[in-house]
Each structure stands twice: as structure tokens, then as C-alpha cells.
Design a protein around this motif. Structure first.
Motif, PDB file in Angstrom:
ATOM      1  N   GLY A 115     -11.280   3.717 -15.742  1.00 30.33           N
ATOM      2  CA  GLY A 115     -13.051   5.251 -14.788  1.00 30.33           C
ATOM      3  C   GLY A 115     -11.587   6.280 -15.040  1.00 30.33           C
ATOM      4  O   GLY A 115     -10.396   6.294 -15.380  1.00 30.33           O
ATOM      5  N   SER A 116     -12.473   7.632 -16.213  1.00 29.78           N
ATOM      6  CA  SER A 116     -11.512   8.813 -16.230  1.00 29.78           C
ATOM      7  C   SER A 116     -10.689   9.029 -15.238  1.00 29.78           C
ATOM      8  O   SER A 116      -9.849  10.164 -15.255  1.00 29.78           O
ATOM      9  N   ASN A 117     -11.684   9.330 -13.882  1.00 35.34           N
ATOM     10  CA  ASN A 117     -11.216   9.983 -12.803  1.00 35.34           C
ATOM     11  C   ASN A 117     -10.973   8.584 -11.364  1.00 35.34           C
ATOM     12  O   ASN A 117     -12.211   7.895 -11.798  1.00 35.34           O
ATOM     13  N   GLY A 118      -9.981   8.839 -10.450  1.00 34.99           N
ATOM     14  CA  GLY A 118     -10.959   7.972  -9.617  1.00 34.99           C
ATOM     15  C   GLY A 118      -9.327   6.620  -9.679  1.00 34.99           C
ATOM     16  O   GLY A 118      -9.522   5.876  -8.300  1.00 34.99           O
ATOM     17  N   LYS A 119      -9.496   6.116 -10.829  1.00 31.92           N
ATOM     18  CA  LYS A 119      -8.446   4.757 -11.087  1.00 31.92           C
ATOM     19  C   LYS A 119      -8.012   4.922  -9.565  1.00 31.92           C
ATOM     20  O   LYS A 119      -7.575   3.395  -8.782  1.00 31.92           O
ATOM     21  N   THR A 120      -6.600   5.466  -9.257  1.00 33.11           N
ATOM     22  CA  THR A 120      -5.123   4.889  -8.482  1.00 33.11           C
ATOM     23  C   THR A 120      -5.825   5.461  -7.225  1.00 33.11           C
ATOM     24  O   THR A 120      -5.615   4.592  -6.093  1.00 33.11           O
ATOM     25  N   THR A 121      -7.019   6.140  -7.340  1.00 36.61           N
ATOM     26  CA  THR A 121      -7.725   6.113  -5.639  1.00 36.61           C
ATOM     27  C   THR A 121      -7.907   5.053  -4.903  1.00 36.61           C
ATOM     28  O   THR A 121      -8.028   5.097  -4.103  1.00 36.61           O
ATOM     29  N   THR A 122      -8.839   4.578  -6.275  1.00 36.56           N
ATOM     30  CA  THR A 122      -9.729   3.285  -5.861  1.00 36.56           C
ATOM     31  C   THR A 122      -8.627   2.307  -5.659  1.00 36.56           C
ATOM     32  O   THR A 122      -9.058   0.798  -4.545  1.00 36.56           O
ATOM     33  N   LYS A 123      -7.459   2.135  -6.411  1.00 32.76           N
ATOM     34  CA  LYS A 123      -7.086   0.991  -6.501  1.00 32.76           C
ATOM     35  C   LYS A 123      -6.415   1.052  -5.113  1.00 32.76           C
ATOM     36  O   LYS A 123      -5.496  -0.378  -4.365  1.00 32.76           O
ATOM     37  N   ASN A 124      -5.460   2.252  -4.453  1.00 28.89           N
ATOM     38  CA  ASN A 124      -5.614   2.101  -2.763  1.00 28.89           C
ATOM     39  C   ASN A 124      -6.782   2.207  -1.558  1.00 28.89           C
ATOM     40  O   ASN A 124      -5.921   1.231  -1.240  1.00 28.89           O
ATOM     41  N   MET A 125      -7.695   2.559  -2.570  1.00 31.70           N
ATOM     42  CA  MET A 125      -8.514   2.168  -1.230  1.00 31.70           C
ATOM     43  C   MET A 125      -8.581  -0.011  -1.505  1.00 31.70           C
ATOM     44  O   MET A 125      -8.934  -0.301   0.232  1.00 31.70           O
ATOM     45  N   LEU A 126      -8.919  -0.294  -2.484  1.00 32.95           N
ATOM     46  CA  LEU A 126      -8.743  -1.760  -2.526  1.00 32.95           C
ATOM     47  C   LEU A 126      -7.661  -2.767  -2.295  1.00 32.95           C
ATOM     48  O   LEU A 126      -8.231  -3.350  -1.162  1.00 32.95           O
ATOM     49  N   ARG A 127      -6.647  -2.352  -2.062  1.00 33.13           N
ATOM     50  CA  ARG A 127      -5.625  -2.907  -1.873  1.00 33.13           C
ATOM     51  C   ARG A 127      -5.636  -2.253  -0.242  1.00 33.13           C
ATOM     52  O   ARG A 127      -5.322  -3.588   1.256  1.00 33.13           O
ATOM     53  N   THR A 128      -5.792  -0.989   0.276  1.00 23.81           N
ATOM     54  CA  THR A 128      -5.537  -1.147   2.066  1.00 23.81           C
ATOM     55  C   THR A 128      -7.323  -2.251   2.678  1.00 23.81           C
ATOM     56  O   THR A 128      -6.849  -2.711   3.252  1.00 23.81           O
ATOM     57  N   ILE A 129      -7.945  -1.819   2.340  1.00 22.96           N
ATOM     58  CA  ILE A 129      -8.973  -2.823   2.399  1.00 22.96           C
ATOM     59  C   ILE A 129      -8.768  -4.369   2.153  1.00 22.96           C
ATOM     60  O   ILE A 129      -9.121  -5.262   3.616  1.00 22.96           O
ATOM     61  N   LEU A 130      -8.561  -4.945   1.376  1.00 21.41           N
ATOM     62  CA  LEU A 130      -7.502  -5.613   1.010  1.00 21.41           C
ATOM     63  C   LEU A 130      -6.513  -7.133   1.744  1.00 21.41           C
ATOM     64  O   LEU A 130      -6.821  -8.460   2.158  1.00 21.41           O
ATOM     65  N   GLU A 131      -5.729  -5.579   2.326  1.00 21.66           N
ATOM     66  CA  GLU A 131      -4.520  -6.322   3.180  1.00 21.66           C
ATOM     67  C   GLU A 131      -4.995  -7.062   4.627  1.00 21.66           C
ATOM     68  O   GLU A 131      -4.329  -7.541   5.003  1.00 21.66           O
ATOM     69  N   THR A 132      -6.041  -6.387   4.849  1.00 23.33           N
ATOM     70  CA  THR A 132      -6.275  -6.778   5.754  1.00 23.33           C
ATOM     71  C   THR A 132      -7.277  -8.579   5.779  1.00 23.33           C
ATOM     72  O   THR A 132      -7.593  -9.224   7.038  1.00 23.33           O
ATOM     73  N   LYS A 133      -7.572  -8.805   5.174  1.00 18.31           N
ATOM     74  CA  LYS A 133      -7.655 -10.586   4.986  1.00 18.31           C
ATOM     75  C   LYS A 133      -6.491 -11.378   4.512  1.00 18.31           C
ATOM     76  O   LYS A 133      -7.233 -12.119   4.254  1.00 18.31           O
ATOM     77  N   GLY A 134      -5.872 -10.815   3.124  1.00 20.50           N
ATOM     78  CA  GLY A 134      -5.190 -11.745   3.017  1.00 20.50           C
ATOM     79  C   GLY A 134      -3.992 -11.217   2.076  1.00 20.50           C
ATOM     80  O   GLY A 134      -4.029 -10.310   2.238  1.00 20.50           O
ATOM     81  N   PRO A 135      -2.820 -11.906   1.521  1.00 22.81           N
ATOM     82  CA  PRO A 135      -1.677 -11.233   1.164  1.00 22.81           C
ATOM     83  C   PRO A 135      -2.491 -10.392  -0.152  1.00 22.81           C
ATOM     84  O   PRO A 135      -2.389 -11.211  -1.474  1.00 22.81           O
ATOM     85  N   THR A 136      -1.993  -9.350  -0.040  1.00 20.19           N
ATOM     86  CA  THR A 136      -2.337  -8.001  -1.933  1.00 20.19           C
ATOM     87  C   THR A 136      -1.418  -7.623  -2.337  1.00 20.19           C
ATOM     88  O   THR A 136      -0.406  -7.335  -2.124  1.00 20.19           O
ATOM     89  N   VAL A 137      -1.335  -8.139  -3.450  1.00 15.89           N
ATOM     90  CA  VAL A 137      -0.427  -7.038  -4.472  1.00 15.89           C
ATOM     91  C   VAL A 137      -0.961  -5.583  -5.462  1.00 15.89           C
ATOM     92  O   VAL A 137      -2.269  -6.150  -5.922  1.00 15.89           O
ATOM     93  N   ALA A 138      -0.951  -4.264  -5.660  1.00 14.40           N
ATOM     94  CA  ALA A 138      -1.542  -3.061  -6.422  1.00 14.40           C
ATOM     95  C   ALA A 138      -0.576  -2.801  -6.494  1.00 14.40           C
ATOM     96  O   ALA A 138       0.745  -2.722  -5.937  1.00 14.40           O
ATOM     97  N   PRO A 139      -0.495  -2.568  -7.281  1.00 12.91           N
ATOM     98  CA  PRO A 139       0.245  -1.387  -7.943  1.00 12.91           C
ATOM     99  C   PRO A 139       0.399   0.082  -7.320  1.00 12.91           C
ATOM    100  O   PRO A 139       0.000   0.616  -6.795  1.00 12.91           O
ATOM    101  N   ARG A 140       2.116   0.349  -7.412  1.00 12.36           N
ATOM    102  CA  ARG A 140       2.202   1.815  -6.818  1.00 12.36           C
ATOM    103  C   ARG A 140       2.721   2.510  -7.678  1.00 12.36           C
ATOM    104  O   ARG A 140       3.230   2.731  -8.901  1.00 12.36           O
ATOM    105  N   GLY A 141       1.796   3.814  -7.365  1.00  9.57           N
ATOM    106  CA  GLY A 141       1.763   4.810  -8.155  1.00  9.57           C
ATOM    107  C   GLY A 141       1.123   4.403  -8.971  1.00  9.57           C
ATOM    108  O   GLY A 141      -0.299   3.916  -8.987  1.00  9.57           O
ATOM    109  N   SER A 142       0.371   5.112 -10.211  1.00 10.96           N
ATOM    110  CA  SER A 142      -0.133   5.046 -11.987  1.00 10.96           C
ATOM    111  C   SER A 142       0.181   4.065 -12.418  1.00 10.96           C
ATOM    112  O   SER A 142       0.359   4.458 -13.487  1.00 10.96           O
ATOM    113  N   PHE A 143       0.987   2.942 -12.451  1.00 10.09           N
ATOM    114  CA  PHE A 143       1.480   1.039 -12.969  1.00 10.09           C
ATOM    115  C   PHE A 143       0.112   1.030 -14.444  1.00 10.09           C
ATOM    116  O   PHE A 143      -0.654   0.221 -13.575  1.00 10.09           O
ATOM    117  N   ASN A 144      -1.075   1.504 -14.785  1.00 16.97           N
ATOM    118  CA  ASN A 144      -1.762   0.902 -15.179  1.00 16.97           C
ATOM    119  C   ASN A 144      -1.682   0.570 -17.090  1.00 16.97           C
ATOM    120  O   ASN A 144      -2.847   1.132 -17.592  1.00 16.97           O
TER     121      ASN A 144
END
Length: 465
Positions: A115-144
Motif C-alpha cells: 500500500g502507499s501508506n500504512g505498510k509498516t504499521t500494519t506489519k507491526n499490528m500483524l506481528r503483534t497479533i500473530l505472536e499470540t498464536k505461534g512463532p512469528t517472523v516479521a521485519p523490523r523497520g521498513s525492510f520492504n
């Protein structure tokens, strides 16, 4: 990264092992392209850039503990070197193979976001949610990008259950190349706007580039689309995947109502058919409601119950460093430090949030710098932001830098201001001006592209070291 022998690694990247000693060595450390990030057991990939050549820093990586190097020429540095034709291709090929091997174990699920905006914030939201369910890997910062995204993918191991990939683009084909490395189970498109418009040429070309994330999805995948954005909504016709829509409109499968933003956070009602669930985010801004909807919609498809997702989101105190980060100074000044990135859409969203949380109860001050990479749209879009500042009744405007001058000029033309807008050339000048004018209770928004260098100004205003 998963464990690979040196010989296996060389085979994956179609490389020649320059040093035979230690070919049976097992490598499982992180993969890095920055010698400063090398650590014990890491694999350093020497890449040639526009201004630097990673081959010159290979010895430094080895001194920091790198166990092997992938390079485009022979190097005498005391560890095995795998010589390849193209280091960037080797990185992508390695990521493709590692993801495929972990996927073959049957546990890994992949969600990608663009998306043109919001990618990093949404990525962090996804990581925060998914970490409650199982081992999760997501980029730190804007590794995109073409380097950062594969590096993030290589962070997985055999125990990883969820991989979150942020996919950015500066030209057509960038996202398609990332999708070819890792085909997502769930792909999110947030918004199509003018971010990086200088590279694409038009907003329609931007839309075509963003659509690459869904065009090759298989029928058993899910495309999560912003139904409030007509360009994103039109992508539903381009994919074979099942479509899930999010947004504020009644068309959305995952929707929000009763949105309210205060200095304490953002509240809304999550609407899932007949079910209505109250949500309270500590993050500021209506745009974060859209990001949250996307994250809930995607993780729901990955088996996370919406109530659990909402609880996880409520734990987030900030989206990311320098992204709508709420800071409080010892002098009673509230700072919204959002100076890591800026586009016309995100600038407008931040200004609307500033206006909404002050609402005449606090003085609103906007400190704005350049929105970069807009190409021929630059003057017009900076002009539009200046006019918006006046229409939102922002009390004080400080514009920093010659490239942002059209914000100041437009604000002066839009309203009968007398000193409410000031143009300065450096962050230091802006700080000196504000230091004499700010008082307890003021709310200060600091917003610009990273290149304008205002993020440290926001910290300085708030007294953050």
C-alpha cells in the motif's frame, strides 16, 4: 535461518566455493548485507550499491564473526567464500529456497502487505497479533524492498508458524519479484496514493504496481482489500483468490463505525456482520483504524479469533519509532513525532488527527517538512497541504526547508494569516523558534519524509534523547 551446510548453500545460490577448508561446516546464523550487523556465525552477502561496494567491507564482517561470505569475486579473508554471478540474485534465490523448505514442513503461513501508506504499521499490528498464536517472523523497520524483504524472509526457521512480509515498490515489477520469492497465503492492499509517485509517473501506474501482490495468488489464497479505495477495490477483478473487504463502508466484511480520536488514543466499533465489538487503540488517528481492520481481517483468515486480535492490538503503545509516536515533554507539551515518512495522504491524515485531538481545547502546532519522491506532483501536493492546514484551523505552522516552501506559500494565500506560518531552513532554526513560543498544553505535530531530518527535531522538542 534454517541450517544449511556450506556445500548445500553453494548449491542453492549456484555458487563456487572459493575455499575448500570447512566445506562441511553447518551454517544457521543470520544473513546480513551490512557488515555492521554481522555477528557470530552470520552469513555476509557482499553487494554492490550505487555509492558503496560491500566487497570492501567483507573483512569487517568476518572480524565481527561472519562464518561465510557470498560475493561476486574471490576474496582472501579467512573464511569460506561462495562466488556467485550476482549477489542480489543469490539473496533472492536463497530466500526462495529457505521459504520453500520451511513451507514443505506444513506449518508456515505467510501474510504480505502493500500500500502507499500504512505498510509498516500494519506489519507491526500483524506481528503483534500473530505472536499470540505461534512463532512469528516479521521485519523490523521498513525492510520492504528487493534487499530488505528477502533478508526478512531468511529470518524464519523450522519452528516458524507465521511470516509477515512488507512489500514496497518504487517501480513496476518490484512487488511481482517479491511475490515470486514467496507467494502469500493472505495478501493485503491498504491504499493507493501518491507515495513514490515520482518513480511511477501516475497514480494509475502506482495502482498497477500494487496490484501485483494479488494477480498471481492461487484460488486457495485470500486477498484482503480496502473497499473504500476504488483503485484497491478494482483489484478484486484481477485475482483468483477469495476476496475479503475491509473499510468504513457497508460493503466491508470487516468494518468500523463510531470512530473517535483523542489524545489518549483511537476508539471505534468493529463490525463483523451482526456482531459489534468495542475497540480501543493507544495509537492515534483514523488511518490506524483502517490498518487495524486490515490486520484483524487478515489474521482472522489465519485462525485468530477477532477478540484475541483486538486484545493484542490494545497492547501496542506505538506503531513504530517516529511513526505517529506520542511523546510528552517535561514542560507539558505533547508531541506527535511522525517524521519517518510522508506522502500527501499520510500528511493529510496526520494533520486531521492533530485537529481532531485538539478541537479548540489545546493549541495545535504543525511542523512540516518536505514530502519526497513526488516527482512532477511535488509543487501541487505541497500547495494542497498548506491550504489544508488553514482549513483545519491549525493555530501555528512552521515549515522547514526550501523544498517544502510551497506549504508555507499556500497557507499564506489561503488565509488572512499574520505570522501564523513561518518558513525556516533548518531543524535548528525551527527548534529555536518553537522553544520561545511553545507553552504547556500545546500539541505539536512533526511530520516530513525521512530525508528532511525532522524526526530528531520531534525528539528534541519532547526532551527525548
Amino acid at each position: 535461518m534454517i541450517a544449511l551446510s556450506l556445500v548445500d548453500l553453494a548449491g542453492v545460490v549456484s555458487g563456487r566455493i572459493d575455499e575448500r577448508e570447512g566445506v562441511s561446516k553447518i551454517l544457521a546464523g543470520p544473513v546480513v548485507v551490512d557488515s555492521r550487523l554481522a555477528s557470530e556465525g552470520s552469513i555476509f552477502i557482499a553487494m554492490r550499491g550505487e555509492t558503496t561496494d560491500g566487497h570492501e567491507f567483507a573483512a569487517s564482517a568476518v572480524a565481527a564473526g561472519a562464518a561465510a561470505v557470498i560475493a561476486e569475486r574471490d576474496l582472501d579473508i579467512g573464511v569460506p567464500v561462495i562466488v556467485v554471478a550476482d549477489s542480489l540474485v543469490a539473496l533472492s534465490t536463497l530466500a526462495t529456497e529457505v521459504v520453500a523448505r520451511v513451507r514443505a514442513l506444513g506449518r508456515l503461513r505467510i501474510v504480505a502487505v502493500t500500500g502507499s501508506n500504512g505498510k509498516t504499521t500494519t506489519k507491526n499490528m500483524l506481528r503483534t497479533i500473530l505472536e499470540t498464536k505461534g512463532p512469528t517472523v516479521a521485519p523490523r523497520g521498513s525492510f520492504n524492498n528487493q534487499v530488505g524483504a528477502p533478508l526478512s524472509m531468511l529470518g524464519i526457521d523450522n519452528d516458524t508458524e507465521f511470516l509477515v512480509v512488507e512489500m514496497g515498490a518504487s517501480a513496476a515489477g518490484d512487488i511481482a519479484r517479491l511475490v515470486s520469492i514467496v507467494v502469500p497465503d493472505v495478501a493485503i492492499v491498504l491504499k493507493v496514493g501518491l507515495a513514490h509517485a515520482g518513480g511511477f509517473g501516475s497514480i494509475d501506474d502506482t495502482a498497477k504496481a500494487k496490484a501485483e501482490i494479488v494477480t498471481e495468488l492461487p484460488p486457495d489464497a485470500v486477498a484482503v482489500l480496502n473497499t473504500d479505495d476504488t483503485r484497491v477495490e478494482s483489484m478484486a477483478a484481477l485475482t483468483k483468490a477469495r476476496v475479503v473487504r475491509f473499510g468504513l463502508s457497508e460493503r466491508a466484511d470487516v468494518a468500523a463505525a463510531d470512530v473517535e480520536t483523542t489524545v489518549a488514543g483511537t476508539g471505534f466499533t468493529l463490525v463483523l456482520g451482526e456482531e459489534r465489538i468495542p475497540v480501543r487503540l493507544r495509537l492515534l488517528g483514523e488511518h490506524n483504524v483502517m490498518n487495524a481492520l486490515a490486520a484483524v481481517a487478515a489474521t482472522r483468515e489465519l485462525g485468530v479469533e477477532p477478540h484475541a486480535a483486538i486484545t493484542a492490538l490494545g497492547s501496542m503503545s506505538r506503531a513504530e519509532r517516529w511513526r505517529m509516536e506520542l511523546l510528552q515533554s517535561p514542560d507539558g507539551i505533547t508531541v506527535l513525532n511522525d517524521a519517518y515518512n510522508a506522502s500527501p495522504d499520510s500528511m493529510a491524515a496526520a494533520l486531521k488527527t492533530l485537529a481532531e485531538i485538539t478541537r479548540g481545547a489545546h493549541r495545535a502546532i504543525a511542523v512540516l517538512g518536505e514530502m519526497a519522491e513526488l516527482g512532477s506532483f511535488s509543487d501541487e501536493e505541497h500547495d494542497r497541504i498548506g491550504r489544508l492546514v488553514v482549513r483545519l484551523n491549525i493555530d501555528k505552522l512552521v515549515v522547514v526547508g526550501h523544498r517544502a516552501r510551497h506549504i508555507h506559500n499556500a497557507a499564506g494565500l489561503e488565509g488572512s494569516w499574520d505570522g501564523e506560518s513561518v518558513l525556516v531552513q533548518t531543524p535548528d532554526e525551527a527548534y529555536d523558534l518553537l522553544r520561545d513560543e511553545m507553552r504547556a498544553g500545546d500539541v505539536v505535530l512533526v511530520k516530513s519524509s525521512n530525508s528532511a531530518g525532522l524526526r530528531l527535531l520531534g525528539d528534541r522538542i519532547a526532551g527525548v534523547s
